[in-house]
Design an enzyme around this catalytic site. Structure first.
Site, mmCIF file in Angstrom:
data_model
loop_
_atom_site.group_PDB
_atom_site.id
_atom_site.type_symbol
_atom_site.label_atom_id
_atom_site.label_comp_id
_atom_site.label_asym_id
_atom_site.label_seq_id
_atom_site.Cartn_x
_atom_site.Cartn_y
_atom_site.Cartn_z
ATOM 1 N N ASP A 248 -1.366 -4.512 3.904
ATOM 2 C CA ASP A 248 -0.910 -5.301 2.918
ATOM 3 C C ASP A 248 -0.731 -4.584 1.593
ATOM 4 O OD1 ASP A 248 -0.634 -6.823 0.798
ATOM 5 O OD2 ASP A 248 -2.073 -8.568 1.295
ATOM 6 N N GLN B 217 -0.466 -4.871 -3.698
ATOM 7 C CA GLN B 217 -1.337 -4.303 -5.145
ATOM 8 C C GLN B 217 -1.164 -2.893 -5.190
ATOM 9 O OE1 GLN B 217 -2.271 -6.000 -7.587
ATOM 10 N NE2 GLN B 217 -1.729 -7.935 -6.658
ATOM 11 N N LYS C 200 6.308 -7.744 -7.839
ATOM 12 C CA LYS C 200 5.044 -6.906 -8.302
ATOM 13 C C LYS C 200 5.428 -5.403 -8.775
ATOM 14 C CE LYS C 200 1.500 -10.099 -6.545
ATOM 15 N NZ LYS C 200 0.668 -10.241 -5.412
ATOM 16 N N HIS D 56 -6.384 -11.041 0.687
ATOM 17 C CA HIS D 56 -5.856 -12.299 0.066
ATOM 18 C C HIS D 56 -5.544 -13.288 1.037
ATOM 19 C CE1 HIS D 56 -2.058 -14.120 -2.051
ATOM 20 N NE2 HIS D 56 -2.512 -13.648 -3.085
ATOM 21 N N CYS E 252 -6.699 -16.251 -5.248
ATOM 22 C CA CYS E 252 -6.430 -16.459 -3.918
ATOM 23 C C CYS E 252 -7.233 -15.551 -2.711
ATOM 24 C CB CYS E 252 -4.987 -15.813 -3.568
ATOM 25 S SG CYS E 252 -3.583 -16.928 -4.491
HETATM 26 C C1 LIG Z 1 0.351 -11.008 -4.525
HETATM 27 C C2 LIG Z 1 -0.381 -10.760 -3.240
HETATM 28 C C3 LIG Z 1 0.032 -11.131 -1.946
HETATM 29 C C4 LIG Z 1 1.199 -12.112 -1.816
HETATM 30 O O1 LIG Z 1 2.296 -11.781 -2.165
HETATM 31 P P1 LIG Z 1 3.354 -12.773 -2.695
HETATM 32 O O2 LIG Z 1 4.403 -12.037 -3.284
HETATM 33 O O3 LIG Z 1 2.813 -14.208 -3.337
HETATM 34 O O4 LIG Z 1 4.237 -13.297 -1.321
HETATM 35 C C5 LIG Z 1 -0.539 -10.750 -1.075
HETATM 36 N N1 LIG Z 1 -1.424 -9.736 -0.781
HETATM 37 C C6 LIG Z 1 -1.931 -9.315 -2.187
HETATM 38 C C7 LIG Z 1 -3.003 -8.367 -1.944
HETATM 39 C C8 LIG Z 1 -1.388 -9.635 -3.100
HETATM 40 O O5 LIG Z 1 -1.624 -9.018 -4.323
#
Ligand SMILES: *Cc1c(COP(=O)(O)O)cnc(C)c1O
Length: 404
Positions: free
Chosen positions: A198, A201, A224, A121, A362
């Site tokens: 990260d 997801q 999320k 992302h 993104c």
């Molecule tokens: C949504 C997402 C982000 C960013 O998260 P925010 O809540 O917008 O800060 C980063 N990495 C992944 C894989 C995402 O799905």
């Protein structure tokens, strides 16, 4: 097993009509809907114990502080962190990655390398570019194959004693690929690199065990995982959090301040300057409780069923191609239809009540890799149903008829 009807009753928004049609919400990878317990907990907080935390001797401040710290412990247990002070509350994944990348920007030097992957992302790309600009370090990218899986031989070849940081997503938001992070973390540690995962997801679908994974940092967003927007978590191993410089200066993150010199507070306060999102932090714990009551094994099994069914049904549509066909993937289906622009399809299915995301998600480098402007992405959650997938399929067929 989940009782889907009962689960759906927990989410008032799902009963809504959009454009005169029942809402089919398939944009869960962008943000999840909120169960009633979460909405009610926000209201209850503001109606009963609203006060600033960690600084008042009065009763409400104590109650708010206790609730906030209890939520930190819930997060700690949820991800199986060793210590509660290894949990830093943040406004979200983006903030957490920036905090860590900014710290490494100060610690790294020319000749050092930061490894990210082709699946990241933008928020796990740009902060590392900043860190490289500041430190003189070099950014390298682990490539992927046509299925959207990272190429492990290429990863092995990129790792060297120069590698100081490896930053990869647990699961790709654009394609749903689940990366073999445990193996990747072990390989990074073998060359002495720190690893940031990260987990934005992954956390909606999986309960991560940070000690078993042995990652140095794990970040995710509250919104999320059915929690409030503006909440998130940065987990870091204590030794690393002590080594990194603070990110923001202000109240609560200091031990002593004089105009000549300031000393920093201990963890987690060193990284929590200013008044945080108190209500959000507390209620994030309620969201975790809700998900744990449903059970992540149940969630995963059901979502996998939706993925299998959705994949099969969508592939019945002539000219439809799924982008991202990894062996190991979560309930995200990105697709394109020959001759049609994703945006046009998205607009028409929205008229039919179906919320999907269209565009580059993104992740522009992923779209460039496949040579496409974007995709239509349907991402399923545990409160979705096969009937809703049927509605999506009909809506896509309708869009196809109207546009060609
Ligand atoms: C949504 C997402 C982000 C960013 O998260 P925010 O809540 O917008 O800060 C980063 N990495 C992944 C894989 C995402 O799905």
């Amino acid at each position: 097993m989940l009782d889907i009807k009962a689960v759906r009753d927990d989410f008032p928004i799902l009963k809504q009509q959009v454009n005169g049609k029942p809402l089919v919400y398939f944009d869960n990878a962008a943000t999840a809907q909120k169960p009633k317990v979460v909405e009610e907990a926000i209201k209850t907080y503001y109606e009963t114990i609203n006060a600033n935390i960690h600084r008042g001797v009065h009763t409400l401040s104590q109650l708010a502080t206790d609730a906030y710290e209890e939520s930190r412990k819930k997060v700690q247990h949820h991800i199986h962190a060793k210590e509660d002070h290894e949990i830093i509350f943040t406004p979200g994944t983006t903030f957490g990655i920036n905090l860590v990348a900014n710290g490494f920007g100060a610690l790294l030097k020319a000749g050092d390398e930061i490894l990210i992957s082709a699946l990241e992302h933008h928020s796990n790309i740009v902060p590392w570019q900043f860190a490289c600009e500041r430190s003189g370090a070099t950014l390298k990218v682990i490539p992927m194959n046509q299925k959207g899986e990272l190429i492990m031989e290429a990863y092995d070849a990129l790792l060297s004693p120069n590698t100081k940081v490896v930053a990869v997503s647990h699961i790709s938001n654009a394609l749903g690929t689940i990366n073999p992070i445990k193996e990747m973390i072990a390989k990074a540690h073998a060359v002495g690199a720190a690893v940031l995962i990260d987990g934005a997801q992954a956390t909606p679908h999986i309960k991560p065990d940070v000690q078993d994974l042995d990652c140095d940092f794990y970040v995710f967003s509250g919104h999320k995982i059915c929690g409030p927007t503006g909440t998130g978590v940065l987990y870091g191993k204590e030794a690393w959090l002590n080594k990194l410089p603070p990110y923001q200066g202000g109240g609560e993150m200091i031990k002593t301040v004089t105009f000549e010199k300031t000393t920093y507070a201990c963890l987690p306060h060193k990284f929590e300057a200013g008044t945080p999102n108190i209500a959000g932090g507390i209620v994030l714990g309620y969201a975790l409780d809700y998900l744990n009551q449903l059970g992540f094994d149940n969630i995963q099994a059901y979502e996998h069923e939706l993925l299998t069914y959705g994949t099969q049904r969508l592939l019945e549509i002539e000219g439809l191609h799924i982008v991202g066909t990894a062996e190991n993937k979560t309930s995200v289906i990105s697709f394109n239809i020959e001759g049609l622009h994703p945006y046009d399809v998205g607009v028409i299915v929205d008229k039919l009540g179906v919320a999907v995301r269209t565009g580059h998600h993104c992740t522009q480098p992923i779209m460039d890799f496949f040579g496409i402007p974007g995709t239509i992405r349907a991402s399923f959650s545990f409160y979705n149903t096969k009937e809703e997938i049927d509605i999506l399929v009909e809506a896509v067929r309708k869009a196809q008829q109207m546009l060609s």
